[in-house]
Design a protein around this motif. Structure first.
Motif, PDB file in Angstrom:
ATOM      1  N   ASP A 416       0.837  -1.206   0.000  1.00 15.66           N
ATOM      2  CA  ASP A 416       0.000   0.000   0.000  1.00 15.66           C
ATOM      3  C   ASP A 416       0.872   1.256   0.000  1.00 15.66           C
ATOM      4  N   ALA A 417       1.950   1.220   0.781  1.00 13.76           N
ATOM      5  CA  ALA A 417       2.859   2.369   0.810  1.00 13.76           C
ATOM      6  C   ALA A 417       3.539   2.549  -0.542  1.00 13.76           C
ATOM      7  N   PHE A 418       3.900   1.450  -1.196  1.00  5.52           N
ATOM      8  CA  PHE A 418       4.531   1.521  -2.510  1.00  5.52           C
ATOM      9  C   PHE A 418       3.601   2.139  -3.552  1.00  5.52           C
ATOM     10  N   ARG A 419       2.310   1.929  -3.391  1.00  2.00           N
ATOM     11  CA  ARG A 419       1.373   2.431  -4.407  1.00  2.00           C
ATOM     12  C   ARG A 419       1.365   3.949  -4.466  1.00  2.00           C
ATOM     13  N   GLY A 420       1.830   4.589  -3.423  1.00  2.00           N
ATOM     14  CA  GLY A 420       1.939   6.036  -3.471  1.00  2.00           C
ATOM     15  C   GLY A 420       3.233   6.521  -4.090  1.00  2.00           C
ATOM     16  N   THR A 421       4.220   5.624  -4.239  1.00  2.00           N
ATOM     17  CA  THR A 421       5.536   6.050  -4.719  1.00  2.00           C
ATOM     18  C   THR A 421       6.031   5.254  -5.916  1.00  2.00           C
ATOM     19  N   LEU A 544      11.410   2.561   6.018  1.00  2.00           N
ATOM     20  CA  LEU A 544      12.791   2.494   5.532  1.00  2.00           C
ATOM     21  C   LEU A 544      12.883   1.758   4.203  1.00  2.00           C
ATOM     22  N   LEU A 545      12.075   0.711   4.036  1.00  2.00           N
ATOM     23  CA  LEU A 545      12.070  -0.015   2.767  1.00  2.00           C
ATOM     24  C   LEU A 545      11.547   0.864   1.638  1.00  2.00           C
ATOM     25  N   VAL A 546      10.524   1.661   1.932  1.00  2.00           N
ATOM     26  CA  VAL A 546      10.012   2.590   0.915  1.00  2.00           C
ATOM     27  C   VAL A 546      11.101   3.587   0.528  1.00  2.00           C
ATOM     28  N   ARG A 547      11.793   4.107   1.528  1.00  2.00           N
ATOM     29  CA  ARG A 547      12.868   5.066   1.244  1.00  2.00           C
ATOM     30  C   ARG A 547      14.008   4.415   0.481  1.00  2.00           C
ATOM     31  N   ALA A 548      14.319   3.172   0.832  1.00  2.00           N
ATOM     32  CA  ALA A 548      15.410   2.485   0.141  1.00  2.00           C
ATOM     33  C   ALA A 548      15.094   2.295  -1.334  1.00  2.00           C
ATOM     34  N   THR A 549      13.861   1.913  -1.643  1.00  2.00           N
ATOM     35  CA  THR A 549      13.495   1.734  -3.047  1.00  2.00           C
ATOM     36  C   THR A 549      13.466   3.071  -3.778  1.00  2.00           C
ATOM     37  N   ALA A 550      13.066   4.150  -3.081  1.00  3.77           N
ATOM     38  CA  ALA A 550      13.112   5.471  -3.705  1.00  3.77           C
ATOM     39  C   ALA A 550      14.551   5.852  -4.033  1.00  3.77           C
ATOM     40  N   ARG A 551      15.462   5.534  -3.107  1.00  7.51           N
ATOM     41  CA  ARG A 551      16.886   5.823  -3.339  1.00  7.51           C
ATOM     42  C   ARG A 551      17.413   5.017  -4.523  1.00  7.51           C
ATOM     43  N   LEU A 552      17.022   3.759  -4.606  1.00  4.32           N
ATOM     44  CA  LEU A 552      17.445   2.918  -5.729  1.00  4.32           C
ATOM     45  C   LEU A 552      16.854   3.413  -7.048  1.00  4.32           C
ATOM     46  N   ALA A 553      15.575   3.830  -6.998  1.00  5.87           N
ATOM     47  CA  ALA A 553      14.947   4.341  -8.215  1.00  5.87           C
ATOM     48  C   ALA A 553      15.675   5.580  -8.712  1.00  5.87           C
TER      49      ALA A 553
END
Length: 780
Positions: A416-421, A544-553
């Motif tokens: 659900d958090a990923f769906r926003g990012t 933190l996982l959401v932020r990590a994937t944003a950093r990777l993206a």
């Protein structure tokens, strides 16, 4: 410019530019400046002078009572003041209106009661005008000056509001000697409502101080009883206690929908919960816990465990709806860690925990019975197929993220958090390889695992995991298998990834097509047996996982696959000796929820199955508790995995693609802490997204940090705040007000700064001015 001579000149430009003289009157209530912007207009027209008092008398003759006309003529200094007096009838004193700058009775009352206007009223001798106005507008007989007048008026106002809501028979107190008429009561309710809805910190502080004193002076704790008309009223703090008692009564009676509605209303709307008043330190976490308590009760009442079905069908049921109960239980326990004391919630909490354990016991016994009868079934894809189905066929740079102990219900929140990012987010379930322990689960995520995972015993009696003939024991062994299948890969731990900038990450990835990220934080948090801290930490790991994937993206990764080695059971209290099973003995390896090996004897409370019957190669047996129990092994007694339960066996697979970078880089963010100061453990802040052509909405993360960089507070409520993700939704041109609660002690004189991050890129968008901590703030 606004209100200036030049603005007036511009406003009349089209009129005076006409060939025909306009029908135009310009009222000038002040002295003409030496350099007159209206000189040309003045020369072309005619100057006419009349005393304002004469104009008032002539214009209003026959329209108002002579006494009111004389009052306006005597006191008004400008036409604007005179006209303002007309709009309020005989309520507002003309001099008072002029001194405080408003003709609106509500705003004028707020400036007397909530704003620092004493110096003006004292200096111009307007206290009598002030209390006379308050009498006319709201009723009662308040008199005096300063705090005495404010307290008298406020007591009258709240009694009007309570009696309007409840009727006089429900409040064992009378109004002041002069009652309020219908219009006065309407104004009183409007004044209090606007005052409470105003998020100006000084006005909130004034309301709070007056309300606390009035509640004590009037003995409202004894005088007011609960009534449904109070459900959305937040006049005084005691209403929170009354509402809490009502919710607990509804819970006991099983009226869950009514309890949910009332709890939600209090938490989202009440001044004493959703603002920065000191009482919010108690009531915000209290109502959060109450909502979580009601939610768990609701899920338990609706989650009917299937009867007389196969293990595979129970697993399908768990994926579809059963997980909701575990999530509701976890959220309740996380909410309870923020309470100073359970207080009146104590019995309801105990009852909910017992009910959850009973539900869990029932589910485990039914499930292990079905496994004994039918095996695990084929309804869910196997964990060993995740790499082949989701990673190997990737057509772009992919991040493969291994999260130790990412339970399915946690992955629901993560998705659900990923769906926003992220774009194209999908969540599916897989069946973990038994036993559900880390070495087996992590090996099952590797290339060639679909060819077979085999368990054997080493000469020392420990379990060895073999994937397609290759022994896999360490992290290096696992990454080595990935390299053998993919070529070079970039590898990070979650902590290492979050500590690096985008350029550093991009350089390390280079031309590699696969990035492996390892996260052990959830398992480590719970295995430490510091479960109270872990409840909150687990929520932070998701962020933190959401932020990590944003950093990777931001570093060029386009696709993400997040998978887990196993799920878990987590309890409110440690399992006692009555739920402890003796080890089977024999030759093998013992864990709290499983034994793997040969020989030994099995208690009736345990289930023994050949691992080969569960799809795992080798000649070893698996022994697990049938219900909610554990073997006599060292380790945490509340966090458990290794056994056969839906919670331990169902593992998530989250796949997502990165969004194409948006245009938020040009968006202007303004953020500030109210008053640039912090005085209590709860404070508010405003954040605004400037409107532009490219970005009309933006989701952001707001971090509150001390001068040393430590995170010292977190958002707990506010406009646009999403509790599940911890993010705030901004809309262009609109200001959001959010409430923070301090999470680390603050010393007097410290400074706290807000940092706003774009959730798509984890890029810093704005900082607030540092706010000073005026008084030391402790955290229990």
């Amino acid at each position: 410019w606004d209100g200036s001579w030049f603005a007036l000149r511009r406003e009349i430009e089209s009129l005076v530019a006409s060939v025909t003289p306009p029908r135009l009157v310009i009222y000038q209530g002040i002295k003409t400046p030496d350099e007159d912007p209206l000189a040309e207009v003045r020369y072309a027209g005619t100057e006419w002078k009349i005393r304002l008092s004469t104009l008032v008398r002539e214009a209003l003759k026959g329209e108002l009572a002579p006494a009111r006309i004389e009052e306006i003529a005597r006191q008004a200094r400008t036409i604007a003041e005179a006209e303002g007096a007309l709009t309020t009838g005989d309520i507002v004193e003309v001099r008072l209106q002029a001194a405080l700058g408003s003709a609106d009775p509500i705003q004028l009352a707020l400036r007397i009661l909530a704003d620092p206007s004493d110096e003006i009223l004292e200096g111009q001798g307007l206290w009598e005008d002030a209390w006379r106005f308050l009498q006319r507008a709201f009723g009662g007989e308040p008199q005096g000056t300063g705090d005495a007048l404010r307290h008298a008026v406020f007591r009258h106002l709240i009694l009007v509001e309570l009696q309007e809501a409840l009727g006089a028979s429900h409040v064992s107190l009378g109004l002041q000697s002069r009652p309020a008429d219908r219009d006065q009561r309407r104004r009183a309710r409007s004044l209090l409502a606007q005052w409470r809805q105003n998020r100006d910190p000084d006005r909130l502080r004034a309301y709070r101080d007056l309300a606390v004193r009035a509640e004590a002076d009037l003995g409202l704790k004894e005088a007011v009883a609960w009534d449904e008309q109070l459900a959305e009223l937040d006049t005084v703090p005691v209403l929170e206690s009354l509402a809490l008692g009502r919710v607990l009564q509804l819970l006991e009676e099983g009226q869950l929908d009514d309890a949910k509605r009332l709890a939600r209303a209090r938490r989202s709307q009440s001044l004493w919960v959703a603002t920065s008043v000191p009482e919010a330190e108690q009531w915000q976490p209290c109502w959060q816990a109450v909502e979580a308590l009601v939610h768990l009760k609701s899920e338990l009442s609706s989650a009917s465990i299937p009867h007389h079905v196969s293990a595979g069908q129970i697993l399908q049921w768990y994926v579809q709806e059963g997980w909701r109960v575990d999530q509701a239980h976890r959220k309740l326990e996380a909410a309870l860690t923020e309470l100073r004391e359970y207080g009146p919630l104590d019995e309801a909490i105990r009852s909910a925990r017992i009910a959850y354990e009973g539900w869990l016991e029932n589910l485990l016994e039914r499930f292990t019975g079905a496994v004994e009868r039918d095996g695990l079934g084929e309804e869910l894809p196997r964990q060993s197929e995740i790499y082949r189905n989701h990673v190997a066929r990737g057509d772009t740079v992919t991040a493969y993220i291994w999260v130790d102990a990412l339970r399915y219900e946690l992955a629901k929140e993560l998705a659900d958090a990923f769906r926003g990012t992220h774009a194209q987010v999908d969540l599916t379930a897989a069946l973990a390889t038994p036993p559900t322990i880390t070495p087996v689960g992590m090996a099952s995520l590797l290339p060639r695992a679909e060819q077979g995972v085999r368990l054997a015993l080493s000469p020392a009696g420990s379990v060895e995991v073999v994937v397609d003939g290759i022994r896999v024991h360490t992290v290096q062994d696992r990454v080595g298998l990935v390299r053998a299948a993919q070529g070079e890969v970039a590898e990070f731990s979650l902590t290492e990834l979050l500590e690096r900038g985008e350029k550093d990450i991009r350089d390390r990835i280079g031309s590699k097509r696969l990035v492996v990220v390892r996260s052990q934080e959830i398992d480590e948090a719970f295995e430490s047996d510091h479960t109270a801290a872990a409840w909150q930490y687990v929520k932070e790991i998701r962020n933190l996982l959401v932020r990590a994937t944003a950093r990777l993206a931001a570093a060029g990764v386009e696709r993400f696959v997040i998978a887990a080695d196993h799920g878990f059971l987590v309890l409110s209290r440690p399992l006692g000796s009555e739920r402890t099973i003796e080890s089977p003995g024999g030759e093998g390896e013992l864990h709290r929820r499983c034994w793997v090996g040969r020989g030994g004897s099995v208690s009736p409370s345990a289930l023994r199955l050949p691992l080969a019957d569960l799809g795992v190669a080798g000649d070893l047996d698996l022994v697990v508790p049938r219900g909610l129990a554990m073997f006599a092994a060292a380790g945490a007694r509340r966090f458990l995995h290794g056994g056969l339960s839906p919670q331990e066996l169902v593992v998530p697979v989250v796949t997502a693609r990165a969004h194409v970078a948006g245009a938020s880089g040009g968006s202007k963010i303004e953020v500030s802490i109210a008053g640039d100061r912090i005085t209590t453990g709860v404070f508010s802040a405003s954040i605004r997204l400037g409107a532009d052509l490219f970005t009309t909405e933006l989701r952001v993360r707001i971090s509150a940090r001390s001068g040393s960089g430590e995170e010292v507070a977190r958002v707990v409520a506010g406009e646009g705040y999403d509790e599940e993700s911890g993010l705030v939704q901004l809309r262009g041109g609109k200001t959001r007000v959010v409430t923070f609660r301090v999470t680390s002690p603050l010393s007097k004189g410290e400074r706290v700064t807000l940092h706003v991050y774009d959730t798509d890129t984890d890029r810093l968008l704005a900082n607030s001015r540092p706010a000073e901590v005026v008084t030391a703030v402790g955290v229990e």
